[in-house]
Write a protein that holds these residues in place. Structure first.
Motif, PDB file in Angstrom:
ATOM      1  N   LEU A 159      33.747  57.741  36.192  1.00 45.35           N
ATOM      2  CA  LEU A 159      32.429  57.599  36.797  1.00 45.35           C
ATOM      3  C   LEU A 159      32.254  58.533  37.980  1.00 45.35           C
ATOM      4  O   LEU A 159      31.185  59.111  38.156  1.00 45.35           O
ATOM      5  CB  LEU A 159      32.189  56.158  37.222  1.00 45.35           C
ATOM      6  N   TRP A 160      33.292  58.704  38.788  1.00 43.32           N
ATOM      7  CA  TRP A 160      33.167  59.609  39.928  1.00 43.32           C
ATOM      8  C   TRP A 160      32.932  61.045  39.456  1.00 43.32           C
ATOM      9  O   TRP A 160      32.203  61.797  40.098  1.00 43.32           O
ATOM     10  CB  TRP A 160      34.402  59.537  40.834  1.00 43.32           C
ATOM     11  N   GLY A 161      33.539  61.390  38.328  1.00 39.81           N
ATOM     12  CA  GLY A 161      33.303  62.717  37.759  1.00 39.81           C
ATOM     13  C   GLY A 161      31.867  62.880  37.294  1.00 39.81           C
ATOM     14  O   GLY A 161      31.236  63.914  37.518  1.00 39.81           O
ATOM     15  N   ALA A 162      31.332  61.846  36.654  1.00 40.83           N
ATOM     16  CA  ALA A 162      29.937  61.888  36.196  1.00 40.83           C
ATOM     17  C   ALA A 162      28.983  61.951  37.383  1.00 40.83           C
ATOM     18  O   ALA A 162      28.002  62.714  37.373  1.00 40.83           O
ATOM     19  CB  ALA A 162      29.625  60.666  35.331  1.00 40.83           C
ATOM     20  N   ALA A 191      25.396  53.451  46.647  1.00 38.94           N
ATOM     21  CA  ALA A 191      25.024  53.124  45.268  1.00 38.94           C
ATOM     22  C   ALA A 191      26.115  53.552  44.286  1.00 38.94           C
ATOM     23  O   ALA A 191      26.414  52.836  43.328  1.00 38.94           O
ATOM     24  CB  ALA A 191      23.698  53.792  44.900  1.00 38.94           C
ATOM     25  N   SER A 192      26.731  54.703  44.537  1.00 36.09           N
ATOM     26  CA  SER A 192      27.810  55.168  43.662  1.00 36.09           C
ATOM     27  C   SER A 192      29.006  54.222  43.728  1.00 36.09           C
ATOM     28  O   SER A 192      29.623  53.912  42.705  1.00 36.09           O
ATOM     29  CB  SER A 192      28.248  56.575  44.056  1.00 36.09           C
ATOM     30  N   PHE A 193      29.330  53.764  44.916  1.00 35.73           N
ATOM     31  CA  PHE A 193      30.414  52.796  45.067  1.00 35.73           C
ATOM     32  C   PHE A 193      30.069  51.501  44.316  1.00 35.73           C
ATOM     33  O   PHE A 193      30.926  50.903  43.662  1.00 35.73           O
ATOM     34  CB  PHE A 193      30.658  52.504  46.552  1.00 35.73           C
ATOM     35  N   SER A 253      30.957  47.780  39.979  1.00 30.73           N
ATOM     36  CA  SER A 253      30.360  46.930  38.943  1.00 30.73           C
ATOM     37  C   SER A 253      30.801  47.343  37.541  1.00 30.73           C
ATOM     38  O   SER A 253      30.568  46.622  36.584  1.00 30.73           O
ATOM     39  CB  SER A 253      28.834  46.953  39.037  1.00 30.73           C
ATOM     40  N   SER A 254      31.455  48.490  37.405  1.00 33.14           N
ATOM     41  CA  SER A 254      31.930  48.920  36.093  1.00 33.14           C
ATOM     42  C   SER A 254      33.231  48.225  35.707  1.00 33.14           C
ATOM     43  O   SER A 254      33.651  48.292  34.564  1.00 33.14           O
ATOM     44  CB  SER A 254      32.144  50.435  36.064  1.00 33.14           C
ATOM     45  N   PRO A 276      35.806  44.975  35.093  1.00 39.33           N
ATOM     46  CA  PRO A 276      35.628  43.621  34.562  1.00 39.33           C
ATOM     47  C   PRO A 276      36.051  42.549  35.570  1.00 39.33           C
ATOM     48  O   PRO A 276      36.967  41.775  35.347  1.00 39.33           O
ATOM     49  CB  PRO A 276      36.519  43.608  33.324  1.00 39.33           C
ATOM     50  N   LYS A 277      35.394  42.542  36.703  1.00 35.98           N
ATOM     51  CA  LYS A 277      35.676  41.534  37.720  1.00 35.98           C
ATOM     52  C   LYS A 277      34.392  41.258  38.485  1.00 35.98           C
ATOM     53  O   LYS A 277      33.436  42.025  38.418  1.00 35.98           O
ATOM     54  CB  LYS A 277      36.778  42.006  38.673  1.00 35.98           C
ATOM     55  N   ILE A 278      34.393  40.172  39.193  1.00 36.63           N
ATOM     56  CA  ILE A 278      33.221  39.821  39.981  1.00 36.63           C
ATOM     57  C   ILE A 278      33.148  40.782  41.161  1.00 36.63           C
ATOM     58  O   ILE A 278      34.136  41.025  41.857  1.00 36.63           O
ATOM     59  CB  ILE A 278      33.304  38.361  40.461  1.00 36.63           C
ATOM     60  N   PHE A 279      31.958  41.332  41.379  1.00 34.37           N
ATOM     61  CA  PHE A 279      31.767  42.289  42.455  1.00 34.37           C
ATOM     62  C   PHE A 279      30.702  41.753  43.406  1.00 34.37           C
ATOM     63  O   PHE A 279      29.603  41.415  42.999  1.00 34.37           O
ATOM     64  CB  PHE A 279      31.322  43.644  41.904  1.00 34.37           C
ATOM     65  N   VAL A 280      31.058  41.665  44.653  1.00 37.47           N
ATOM     66  CA  VAL A 280      30.110  41.249  45.675  1.00 37.47           C
ATOM     67  C   VAL A 280      30.083  42.351  46.728  1.00 37.47           C
ATOM     68  O   VAL A 280      31.084  42.612  47.393  1.00 37.47           O
ATOM     69  CB  VAL A 280      30.523  39.905  46.313  1.00 37.47           C
ATOM     70  N   MET A 281      28.943  43.011  46.822  1.00 40.26           N
ATOM     71  CA  MET A 281      28.795  44.080  47.816  1.00 40.26           C
ATOM     72  C   MET A 281      28.691  43.439  49.194  1.00 40.26           C
ATOM     73  O   MET A 281      27.913  42.511  49.380  1.00 40.26           O
ATOM     74  CB  MET A 281      27.532  44.890  47.513  1.00 40.26           C
ATOM     75  N   PRO A 282      29.466  43.917  50.128  1.00 41.05           N
ATOM     76  CA  PRO A 282      29.343  43.362  51.479  1.00 41.05           C
ATOM     77  C   PRO A 282      27.913  43.525  51.986  1.00 41.05           C
ATOM     78  O   PRO A 282      27.371  44.629  51.995  1.00 41.05           O
ATOM     79  CB  PRO A 282      30.320  44.207  52.303  1.00 41.05           C
TER      80      PRO A 282
END
Length: 190
Positions: A22-25, A70-72, A77-78, A80-86
């Motif tokens: 994703l970072w490459g894209a 947004a990139s982070f 979010s890519s 397979p775990k729960i992601f909560v943005m601070p």
């Protein structure tokens, strides 16, 4: 067929390719937007002369902070775990944008803030930011298909935000208007 023969056949088989990181894209998309801006409509005159006005640096820094955040969020979010943005990060960006816009409206005459919005550049701005954002959303969505987001809708929202932010940075190298209100209106609407 013996086991050794089967192993040889399987070893020669086309294995699935590893997905584009994703970072490459994201990086390729940023470089592509900037390059397209340079080739199609050119950078603003000051940048071509090697002069970097303070307003341009502030606007680019603001857009870059949105794009990196947004990139982070796309990357997190890519997985397979729960992601909560601070919430502090999003709150800080919102406060920064608000402070810049309020400061501008308190220190600059209204006619000077609104005049740049009627430049011929405005329709070009909407067109290129929307075009870059749309292309970027498709590229990032395709890259995201190779990952396993736990919440696909959440990931798709972050993809849109990242694509729009990076597309806005790409176009901003051409735009001569450095107003924070312009950033909010011109880059925020498309």
């Amino acid at each position: 067929m013996k086991t050794d023969d089967l192993v040889q056949v399987l070893a020669k088989a086309n294995l699935p390719k590893t997905p584009l990181p994703l970072w490459g894209a994201l990086t390729a998309f940023f470089v592509g937007c900037t390059l397209l801006t340079f080739l199609l409509i050119g950078f603003r005159a000051e940048l071509q002369d090697g002069i970097y006005p303070l307003g341009f640096l502030i606007r680019t820094g603001l857009l870059l902070s949105f794009a990196l955040t947004a990139s982070f969020m796309v990357y997190q979010s890519s997985l397979p775990k729960i992601f909560v943005m601070p919430k502090i990060v999003l709150t800080a960006l919102a406060i920064l944008m608000t402070v810049l816009v309020v400061h501008e409206w308190m220190t600059v005459a209204v006619r000077d803030i609104l005049n740049p919005h009627y430049l011929i550049n405005m329709m070009s701005c909407f067109f290129y930011v929307s075009l870059y954002g749309g292309i970027g959303a498709v590229i990032l969505a395709r890259a995201l298909k190779n990952y396993a987001p736990l919440d696909a809708k959440n990931a798709a929202g972050f993809v849109g935000l990242a694509a729009a932010s990076i597309g806005a940075i790409g176009y901003s190298f051409h735009c001569p208007v450095d107003s924070p209100s312009c950033v909010l209106f011109s880059y925020g609407l498309p």
